[in-house]
Enzyme design. Structure first.
Site, PDB file in Angstrom:
ATOM      1  N   SER A   1       0.835  -1.207   0.000  1.00  0.00           N
ATOM      2  CA  SER A   1       0.000   0.000   0.000  1.00  0.00           C
ATOM      3  C   SER A   1       0.865   1.251   0.000  1.00  0.00           C
ATOM      4  O   SER A   1       2.013   1.252   0.459  1.00  0.00           O
ATOM      5  CB  SER A   1      -0.913   0.024   1.232  1.00  0.00           C
ATOM      6  OG  SER A   1      -1.770  -1.089   1.261  1.00  0.00           O
TER       7      SER A   1
HETATM    8  N1  SAH Z   1      -1.182  -4.692   4.229  1.00  0.00           N
HETATM    9  C1  SAH Z   1      -0.464  -4.966   3.010  1.00  0.00           C
HETATM   10  C2  SAH Z   1      -1.261  -4.546   1.791  1.00  0.00           C
HETATM   11  C3  SAH Z   1      -1.411  -5.700   0.889  1.00  0.00           C
HETATM   12  S1  SAH Z   1      -2.552  -5.576  -0.434  1.00  0.00           S
HETATM   13  C4  SAH Z   1       0.923  -4.343   3.023  1.00  0.00           C
HETATM   14  O1  SAH Z   1       1.246  -3.618   3.960  1.00  0.00           O
HETATM   15  O2  SAH Z   1       1.713  -4.597   2.118  1.00  0.00           O
HETATM   16  C5  SAH Z   1      -3.881  -6.578   0.170  1.00  0.00           C
HETATM   17  C6  SAH Z   1      -3.578  -8.013   0.482  1.00  0.00           C
HETATM   18  O3  SAH Z   1      -4.799  -8.611   0.910  1.00  0.00           O
HETATM   19  C7  SAH Z   1      -3.105  -8.876  -0.700  1.00  0.00           C
HETATM   20  O4  SAH Z   1      -1.890  -9.484  -0.373  1.00  0.00           O
HETATM   21  C8  SAH Z   1      -4.226  -9.900  -0.893  1.00  0.00           C
HETATM   22  O5  SAH Z   1      -3.766 -11.177  -1.323  1.00  0.00           O
HETATM   23  C9  SAH Z   1      -4.808  -9.961   0.506  1.00  0.00           C
HETATM   24  N2  SAH Z   1      -6.187 -10.457   0.593  1.00  0.00           N
HETATM   25  C10 SAH Z   1      -7.245 -10.230  -0.227  1.00  0.00           C
HETATM   26  N3  SAH Z   1      -8.342 -10.872   0.204  1.00  0.00           N
HETATM   27  C11 SAH Z   1      -7.980 -11.527   1.363  1.00  0.00           C
HETATM   28  C12 SAH Z   1      -8.670 -12.375   2.285  1.00  0.00           C
HETATM   29  N4  SAH Z   1      -9.950 -12.711   2.122  1.00  0.00           N
HETATM   30  N5  SAH Z   1      -7.975 -12.853   3.337  1.00  0.00           N
HETATM   31  C13 SAH Z   1      -6.666 -12.559   3.533  1.00  0.00           C
HETATM   32  N6  SAH Z   1      -5.969 -11.763   2.686  1.00  0.00           N
HETATM   33  C14 SAH Z   1      -6.612 -11.251   1.612  1.00  0.00           C
END
Ligand code: SAH
Length: 217
Positions: free
Chosen positions: A66
């Site tokens: 993000s």
């Molecule tokens: N917090 C992260 C942002 C990652 S983007 C950071 O600091 O880098 C969002 C993430 O959510 C992705 O890796 C995606 O695979 C995950 N995601 C999407 N749906 C999800 C779910 N139902 N359960 C767990 N993770 C999920």
């Protein structure tokens, strides 16, 4: 701080923190945590040179780390206090989890993509961050570890998952972007009693989608 964190990186982080202040992030603990976490170590080698730009970048498996402003904004809304027990849905790169840990929270983080889970649950302890990492569908939360003081969802949800609210303590808060694939509204949900919650809206953002089920490779 760990391996490969130079004075140059620290200088770039200072500038990032100044940029976030100008964009309206005020919470000193949030700014201090962003100033400490070595974001360049969370990025793919192709993008390392941009690590302290206020932008999102690809991290593999079609996902992104993000934008720092978004991380700071969500973290600020959550009013994190030392010792808070926090569930993060969407581990991704692990950067958000590291920011919460810097603020003294206990972090439980869940990721639905095996590839990212495998990488991050090994990598974070190597640089001194120790959240409890889980592979699974965060839509369902972590009922076995509930209740949580706070929940942070870092993927865009089509609606507020009621199952997650039930894993908050009364008085607990969840920050979650809710909307369609193009645009989500940042919502702050407070559980005010056993069966009631209130929501506040905090502007538009763009996240990768919150998806059901897991991806096993
Ligand atoms: N917090 C992260 C942002 C990652 S983007 C950071 O600091 O880098 C969002 C993430 O959510 C992705 O890796 C995606 O695979 C995950 N995601 C999407 N749906 C999800 C779910 N139902 N359960 C767990 N993770 C999920």
């Amino acid at each position: 701080m760990g391996i490969n964190d130079t004075a140059r990186h620290q200088g770039m982080r200072k500038k990032l923190v100044e940029a976030l202040k100008i964009k309206g992030i005020r919470n000193p603990e949030v700014l201090s945590a962003i100033g400490k976490v070595p974001r360049h170590l969370f990025m793919e080698s192709t993008f390392i040179q941009f690590a302290y730009k206020d932008q999102a970048f690809p991290i593999g498996a079609g996902q992104t780390i993000s934008q720092p402003y978004t991380v700071a904004f969500q973290t600020q809304l959550l009013q994190v206090e030392k010792g808070d027990k926090i569930l993060e849905v969407g581990t991704g790169s692990g950067y958000q989890a590291a920011v919460l840990l810097e603020m003294g929270a206990r972090v439980f983080t869940i990721e639905r993509q095996k590839e990212l889970y495998n990488r991050v649950h090994k990598f974070l302890p190597e640089i001194g961050y120790n959240p409890a990492c889980f592979f699974g569908d965060g839509y369902k939360g972590l009922p076995g570890f509930a209740p949580f003081d706070k929940i942070i969802v870092t993927a865009g949800a089509p609606e507020i998952p009621e199952g997650l609210i039930s894993q908050l303590v009364i008085g607990g808060m969840m920050v979650i972007p809710v909307g369609n694939n193009q645009r989500q509204e940042m919502k702050l949900v407070t559980r005010i009693s056993e069966n009631d919650y209130k929501t506040e809206n905090h502007g538009d953002f763009i996240f990768v989608p919150l998806l059901k089920g897991t991806v096993n490779f």
